[in-house]
Design a protein around this motif. Structure first.
Motif, PDB file in Angstrom:
ATOM      1  N   GLY A 117       0.811  -1.209   0.000  1.00  0.00           N
ATOM      2  CA  GLY A 117       0.000   0.000   0.000  1.00  0.00           C
ATOM      3  C   GLY A 117       0.846   1.261   0.000  1.00  0.00           C
ATOM      4  O   GLY A 117       0.523   2.239  -0.686  1.00  0.00           O
ATOM      5  N   GLU A 129       2.243   1.768  -3.461  1.00  0.00           N
ATOM      6  CA  GLU A 129       1.230   2.188  -4.431  1.00  0.00           C
ATOM      7  C   GLU A 129       0.783   3.627  -4.199  1.00  0.00           C
ATOM      8  O   GLU A 129       0.504   4.358  -5.150  1.00  0.00           O
ATOM      9  CB  GLU A 129       0.072   1.183  -4.411  1.00  0.00           C
ATOM     10  CG  GLU A 129       0.516  -0.142  -5.026  1.00  0.00           C
ATOM     11  CD  GLU A 129      -0.431  -1.304  -4.805  1.00  0.00           C
ATOM     12  OE1 GLU A 129      -1.571  -1.088  -4.332  1.00  0.00           O
ATOM     13  OE2 GLU A 129      -0.030  -2.451  -5.120  1.00  0.00           O
ATOM     14  N   THR A 130       0.746   4.058  -2.945  1.00  0.00           N
ATOM     15  CA  THR A 130       0.436   5.459  -2.653  1.00  0.00           C
ATOM     16  C   THR A 130       1.535   6.374  -3.201  1.00  0.00           C
ATOM     17  O   THR A 130       1.256   7.416  -3.817  1.00  0.00           O
ATOM     18  CB  THR A 130       0.293   5.670  -1.130  1.00  0.00           C
ATOM     19  OG1 THR A 130      -0.810   4.888  -0.658  1.00  0.00           O
ATOM     20  CG2 THR A 130       0.055   7.135  -0.801  1.00  0.00           C
ATOM     21  N   GLN A 170       1.344   6.395  -7.059  1.00  0.00           N
ATOM     22  CA  GLN A 170       0.213   7.199  -7.534  1.00  0.00           C
ATOM     23  C   GLN A 170       0.538   8.686  -7.458  1.00  0.00           C
ATOM     24  O   GLN A 170       0.199   9.458  -8.373  1.00  0.00           O
ATOM     25  CB  GLN A 170      -1.030   6.880  -6.710  1.00  0.00           C
ATOM     26  CG  GLN A 170      -2.285   7.606  -7.212  1.00  0.00           C
ATOM     27  CD  GLN A 170      -3.487   7.340  -6.327  1.00  0.00           C
ATOM     28  OE1 GLN A 170      -3.393   7.425  -5.109  1.00  0.00           O
ATOM     29  NE2 GLN A 170      -4.619   7.019  -6.940  1.00  0.00           N
ATOM     30  N   GLY A 188      -4.911  -1.696  -1.507  1.00  0.00           N
ATOM     31  CA  GLY A 188      -3.971  -0.939  -2.328  1.00  0.00           C
ATOM     32  C   GLY A 188      -4.643  -0.164  -3.438  1.00  0.00           C
ATOM     33  O   GLY A 188      -5.869  -0.157  -3.594  1.00  0.00           O
ATOM     34  N   ASP A 189      -3.823   0.485  -4.236  1.00  0.00           N
ATOM     35  CA  ASP A 189      -4.315   1.316  -5.327  1.00  0.00           C
ATOM     36  C   ASP A 189      -3.518   0.992  -6.574  1.00  0.00           C
ATOM     37  O   ASP A 189      -2.704   1.772  -7.039  1.00  0.00           O
ATOM     38  CB  ASP A 189      -4.180   2.803  -4.961  1.00  0.00           C
ATOM     39  CG  ASP A 189      -4.927   3.700  -5.940  1.00  0.00           C
ATOM     40  OD1 ASP A 189      -5.660   3.161  -6.787  1.00  0.00           O
ATOM     41  OD2 ASP A 189      -4.767   4.926  -5.853  1.00  0.00           O
ATOM     42  N   ARG A 190      -3.756  -0.200  -7.065  1.00  0.00           N
ATOM     43  CA  ARG A 190      -3.079  -0.650  -8.278  1.00  0.00           C
ATOM     44  C   ARG A 190      -4.054  -0.664  -9.450  1.00  0.00           C
ATOM     45  O   ARG A 190      -5.274  -0.577  -9.272  1.00  0.00           O
ATOM     46  CB  ARG A 190      -2.443  -2.030  -8.076  1.00  0.00           C
ATOM     47  CG  ARG A 190      -3.310  -3.236  -8.353  1.00  0.00           C
ATOM     48  CD  ARG A 190      -4.599  -3.367  -7.639  1.00  0.00           C
ATOM     49  NE  ARG A 190      -4.408  -3.720  -6.242  1.00  0.00           N
ATOM     50  CZ  ARG A 190      -5.286  -3.465  -5.319  1.00  0.00           C
ATOM     51  NH1 ARG A 190      -6.407  -2.821  -5.618  1.00  0.00           N
ATOM     52  NH2 ARG A 190      -5.084  -3.807  -4.063  1.00  0.00           N
ATOM     53  N   SER A 191      -3.484  -0.778 -10.659  1.00  0.00           N
ATOM     54  CA  SER A 191      -4.329  -0.806 -11.845  1.00  0.00           C
ATOM     55  C   SER A 191      -4.766  -2.214 -12.198  1.00  0.00           C
ATOM     56  O   SER A 191      -5.913  -2.435 -12.620  1.00  0.00           O
ATOM     57  CB  SER A 191      -3.574  -0.194 -13.034  1.00  0.00           C
ATOM     58  OG  SER A 191      -3.210   1.144 -12.776  1.00  0.00           O
ATOM     59  N   ASP A 215     -10.652  -7.395  -3.846  1.00  0.00           N
ATOM     60  CA  ASP A 215      -9.879  -6.776  -2.777  1.00  0.00           C
ATOM     61  C   ASP A 215     -10.853  -6.630  -1.611  1.00  0.00           C
ATOM     62  O   ASP A 215     -11.689  -5.718  -1.586  1.00  0.00           O
ATOM     63  CB  ASP A 215      -9.340  -5.412  -3.218  1.00  0.00           C
ATOM     64  CG  ASP A 215      -8.477  -4.743  -2.149  1.00  0.00           C
ATOM     65  OD1 ASP A 215      -8.670  -5.050  -0.955  1.00  0.00           O
ATOM     66  OD2 ASP A 215      -7.626  -3.911  -2.499  1.00  0.00           O
ATOM     67  N   ARG A 232     -10.936  -3.197   0.305  1.00  0.00           N
ATOM     68  CA  ARG A 232     -11.566  -2.060  -0.375  1.00  0.00           C
ATOM     69  C   ARG A 232     -12.964  -2.387  -0.872  1.00  0.00           C
ATOM     70  O   ARG A 232     -13.678  -1.517  -1.363  1.00  0.00           O
ATOM     71  CB  ARG A 232     -10.719  -1.612  -1.571  1.00  0.00           C
ATOM     72  CG  ARG A 232      -9.356  -1.070  -1.203  1.00  0.00           C
ATOM     73  CD  ARG A 232      -8.682  -0.405  -2.375  1.00  0.00           C
ATOM     74  NE  ARG A 232      -9.379   0.817  -2.780  1.00  0.00           N
ATOM     75  CZ  ARG A 232      -8.947   1.627  -3.727  1.00  0.00           C
ATOM     76  NH1 ARG A 232      -7.818   1.363  -4.371  1.00  0.00           N
ATOM     77  NH2 ARG A 232      -9.610   2.711  -4.050  1.00  0.00           N
ATOM     78  N   VAL A 272     -10.516  -6.140  -8.657  1.00  0.00           N
ATOM     79  CA  VAL A 272      -9.334  -5.665  -9.373  1.00  0.00           C
ATOM     80  C   VAL A 272      -9.254  -6.383 -10.716  1.00  0.00           C
ATOM     81  O   VAL A 272      -9.256  -7.619 -10.745  1.00  0.00           O
ATOM     82  CB  VAL A 272      -8.061  -5.941  -8.556  1.00  0.00           C
ATOM     83  CG1 VAL A 272      -6.832  -5.399  -9.294  1.00  0.00           C
ATOM     84  CG2 VAL A 272      -8.156  -5.333  -7.166  1.00  0.00           C
TER      85      VAL A 272
END
Length: 347
Positions: A88, A91-92, A95, A111-114, A294, A297, A301
């Motif tokens: 995480g 990924e932050t 981003q 997390g913040d993945r594509s 996920d 969240r 994904v």
């Protein structure tokens, strides 16, 4: 990969690859790193257009390596996170610098993945459960008393494996055909797995089968069973990763089978996806073929999910040996020549 040369020429910047460690699995240095490098180069990238690092089990190092890759011009990151915590954080950071991330092999929860690239890990678990069922039958284990051992709770893959094998075995547990003796806290550390098994076996001497989530944990259990003079083909264990040790245990009759994940396919899929992101091109549905939840969240994904294979002596020659995933000479050494002959494995 060679068909993606035009796509590679269209993209800008480097691809950064962050691999987690070498302690619990040698795959990252033996397979992932060289397979990824080969995939990039086959697609037309020069060696300096990719950065492949290994954090050696240190979360601080993995975050630093991510920051370094971006400072060196990485426009896409492939991240196999040690934990969702460091994943995480990476990924932050990515981003905030406009760098898209692909989770590789392990999903970063929250997390913040594509995208996510891995084998279908619930299917991996199902193969383990189905392999246990088949082994209990073929080895004629009367009144199965099964200890279920999990992988590390910090690894989302371990949760998905458990979802798969528990889903397969639940009906037999519920119907009373099998008894679940216990499901202790999980680990990927073989020494800890052995200690856990010894404690459970001492407390429950009726245990006659163990669901083990990978070959290293299985070998830890098998090593202890050998000290107790438990004969082969009587006490089923399961495995994953198709390690040399695991495959030898399968041939010797101490392990029912192992899940083989052709890592070269995973590496190629991840490399291809990274090239699409690097070029700013939407990847095709033929590549992004699924979704993974996920659970932190509460979102799905987009994922590239590959198909695992359950390996036993019946298909060992046609899978891991044919793919040169394991050296047949080493596999068949030290008393296993006759077992290899019976399995049709030539040296």
């Amino acid at each position: 990969m060679a068909s993606l040369k035009a796509l590679a020429a269209q993209g800008k910047g480097k691809i950064g690859v962050l691999l987690p460690e070498t302690t619990t699995s040698a795959r990252y240095t033996s397979f992932d790193a060289p397979y990824l490098q080969k995939a990039f180069e086959t697609a037309g990238l020069t060696p300096d257009q990719s950065i492949i690092t290994n954090a050696q089990g240190s979360e601080a190092t993995e975050l630093t390596q991510a920051q370094s890759a971006i400072s060196q011009g990485a426009t896409v990151l492939l991240v196999d996170p040690i934990s969702s915590g460091v994943g995480g954080a990476i990924e932050t950071y990515a981003q905030s610098h406009g760098v898209p991330v692909i989770d590789y092999d392990r999903l970063t929860l929250g997390g913040d993945r594509s995208y996510y690239v891995s084998f279908d890990n619930v299917a991996v678990g199902r193969l383990i459960g189905e392999g246990m069922n088949a082994c209990l039958s073929s080895w004629r284990v009367a009144k199965p008393q099964i200890l279920v051992m999990r992988g590390a709770p910090t690894d989302n893959n371990a949760t998905l494996f458990a979802q798969g094998y528990n889903g397969v075995l639940r009906a037999s547990f519920d119907a009373g055909r099998y008894v679940k003796v216990g499901e202790p806290a999980g680990t990927w550390d073989p020494a800890t797995a052995r200690t856990t098994f010894e404690q459970q076996y001492t407390a429950h001497s009726n245990i006659n089968a163990v669901v083990t989530p990978n070959d290293d944990n299985a070998n830890a259990v098998i090593s202890y069973l050998k000290t107790m003079h438990v004969p082969p083909s009587t006490f089923p264990t399961t495995g994953q990763d198709a390690t040399l040790t695991g495959l030898r245990n399968v041939l010797a009759g101490y392990q029912c089978g192992t899940v083989y994940k052709p890592i070269y396919l995973e590496a190629q899929a991840a490399a291809a996806l990274a090239l699409y992101l690097r070029a700013g091109v939407q990847p095709p549905a033929t590549l992004v073929n699924g979704k993974t939840a996920d659970t932190t969240r509460h979102a799905d994904v987009p994922s590239v999910l590959l198909t695992p294979v359950w390996v036993t002596p019946k298909n060992m020659a046609a899978s891991v040996v044919k793919d040169h995933f394991v050296d047949a000479g080493k596999l068949c050494a030290a008393g296993l020549a006759s077992r290899c002959d019976a399995a049709g494995i030539t040296r």
